[in-house]
Design a protein around this motif. Structure first.
Motif, PDB file in Angstrom:
ATOM      1  N   LEU A  42      -1.434   4.259  -1.377  1.00 20.90           N
ATOM      2  CA  LEU A  42      -1.547   4.145  -2.571  1.00 20.90           C
ATOM      3  C   LEU A  42      -3.028   3.127  -3.078  1.00 20.90           C
ATOM      4  N   VAL A  43      -3.586   3.584  -3.942  1.00 22.03           N
ATOM      5  CA  VAL A  43      -5.008   3.028  -4.268  1.00 22.03           C
ATOM      6  C   VAL A  43      -4.903   2.457  -5.500  1.00 22.03           C
ATOM      7  N   PRO A  44      -5.079   1.220  -5.674  1.00 24.31           N
ATOM      8  CA  PRO A  44      -4.921   0.453  -7.050  1.00 24.31           C
ATOM      9  C   PRO A  44      -5.837   0.767  -7.914  1.00 24.31           C
ATOM     10  N   THR A  45      -5.724   1.117  -9.155  1.00 24.80           N
ATOM     11  CA  THR A  45      -6.745   1.378 -10.096  1.00 24.80           C
ATOM     12  C   THR A  45      -7.450  -0.203 -10.518  1.00 24.80           C
TER      13      THR A  45
ATOM     14  N   GLY B 104       0.842  -1.202  -0.051  1.00 24.88           N
ATOM     15  CA  GLY B 104      -0.161   0.085  -0.100  1.00 24.88           C
ATOM     16  C   GLY B 104       0.798   1.113  -0.056  1.00 24.88           C
ATOM     17  N   SER B 105       2.293   1.218  -0.047  1.00 27.13           N
ATOM     18  CA  SER B 105       2.983   2.368  -0.131  1.00 27.13           C
ATOM     19  C   SER B 105       4.345   1.979  -0.681  1.00 27.13           C
TER      20      SER B 105
ATOM     21  N   ARG C 110      -2.311   8.151  -6.252  1.00 28.73           N
ATOM     22  CA  ARG C 110      -1.018   8.537  -5.171  1.00 28.73           C
ATOM     23  C   ARG C 110      -1.876   9.378  -4.138  1.00 28.73           C
ATOM     24  N   GLY C 111      -2.244   8.769  -2.811  1.00 28.71           N
ATOM     25  CA  GLY C 111      -2.701   9.591  -1.862  1.00 28.71           C
ATOM     26  C   GLY C 111      -1.794   9.988  -0.945  1.00 28.71           C
TER      27      GLY C 111
END
Length: 308
Positions: free
Chosen positions: A55-58, A16-17, A50-51
């Motif tokens: 990280l938010v996967p598409t 997640g990062s 990118r938050g």
């Protein structure tokens, strides 16, 4: 697209990062971020939003995940397989040995190798040297120990040991002295390795020597095994030829006398493999073990010479 990029992508997806992914991979955060960015440029797709914290996967990332995992796994499996072969945790060893290997201290070769490397599959083929050479040339065996000479092309030959060939008889007088090729041609002979016939390297030497003197060799009896030939010699049926190693073995019949040839004749034992082909780790280890066992068990003395 590279395996390194896919590995960085999967780590970022899992953790997640980029920072956590970098820590798991032993890389810097900037390196992981750049690898993922390159992958995105190559795919022309955004893989992560990118938050500020995560990280938010598409959708593209979710679609790529199974394919990336399969690719990385396939490469890692290949690496693990090669490493396991190198460490002899598994693998297959195909090796040929001369027919009378037991007389050359090789009877325990398979047991010793299997004890050291129990997970390696071993295929040890003991046939006449002429046939071992053909099997190696055809790629059916990786390597082998055999007696020279051989005719096959494309083989790499490493001579190891010379063993004197002797004339064996229970009827010839002990004071008869060295044997001439003329006497051999006139004698009643029993020769072994009947299937290989005159392709047998030792027989070939005998035949070629006779032809140089305008003579022929015609055995009265042909059998497959040296032990059978020796039993006929002990019974006085015929004479034969044997290597010094066989003549000095414990099971050699006591009533048989051996004589050198007037023109000394030798079997040359060699390690043979195909030219330009690397042996598998297992076969390389077995070849090294066979060579070491041979040199340790056969001391140097008259008529028997290690080749260095």
């Amino acid at each position: 697209m590279t395996i390194t990029q896919l590995t960085a992508f999967l780590a970022a997806l899992e953790h997640g990062s980029f920072t956590a992914a970098a820590a798991s991979l032993g890389m810097t955060q900037a390196s992981v971020s750049e690898l993922v960015a390159r992958l995105e440029r190559e795919l022309d797709a955004t893989l992560f939003v990118r938050g500020s914290r995560r990280l938010v996967p598409t959708a593209a990332a979710q679609e790529l995940r199974p394919h990336a995992a399969q690719a990385v796994s396939a490469v890692q499996n290949g690496i693990d397989t090669i490493h396991s072969l190198a460490s002899l945790d598994r693998g297959i060893c195909t090796f040929g040995v001369l027919r009378n290997a037991a007389y050359y201290a090789l009877a325990d070769l398979a047991e010793t190798f299997h004890h050291r490397h129990p997970n390696v599959r071993l295929r040890l083929v003991g046939i006449n040297s002429a046939h071992v050479a053909r099997s190696i040339a055809r790629g059916e065996l990786e390597a082998g120990l055999l007696v020279l000479p051989i005719d096959e092309d494309g083989l790499e030959v490493k001579p190891l040991f010379r063993d004197e060939v002797l004339y064996a008889s229970s009827t010839r007088a002990a004071e008869g002295g060295p044997v001439t090729i003329s006497e051999v041609a006139e004698s009643k002979l029993v020769l072994y390795d009947a299937f290989a016939g005159w392709d047998d390297p030792t027989r070939r030497q005998l035949l070629e020597r006779a032809r140089l003197h305008g003579l022929t060799i015609e055995p009265s009896v042909e059998v497959e095994h040296v032990e059978t030939a020796l039993s006929l010699v002990a019974a006085g049926t015929a004479d034969t030829i044997v290597s010094r190693s066989i003549a000095e073995s414990e099971g050699f019949p006591p009533g048989i006398r051996t004589f050198p040839f007037a023109e000394p004749m030798h079997d040359t034992i060699a390690l043979v493999q195909r030219e330009g082909v690397l042996l598998s780790p297992a076969t390389r280890k077995l070849a090294e073990l066979a060579e070491r066992m041979l040199s340790e068990a056969l001391p140097e003395h008259a008529g028997r010479t290690p080749l260095r």
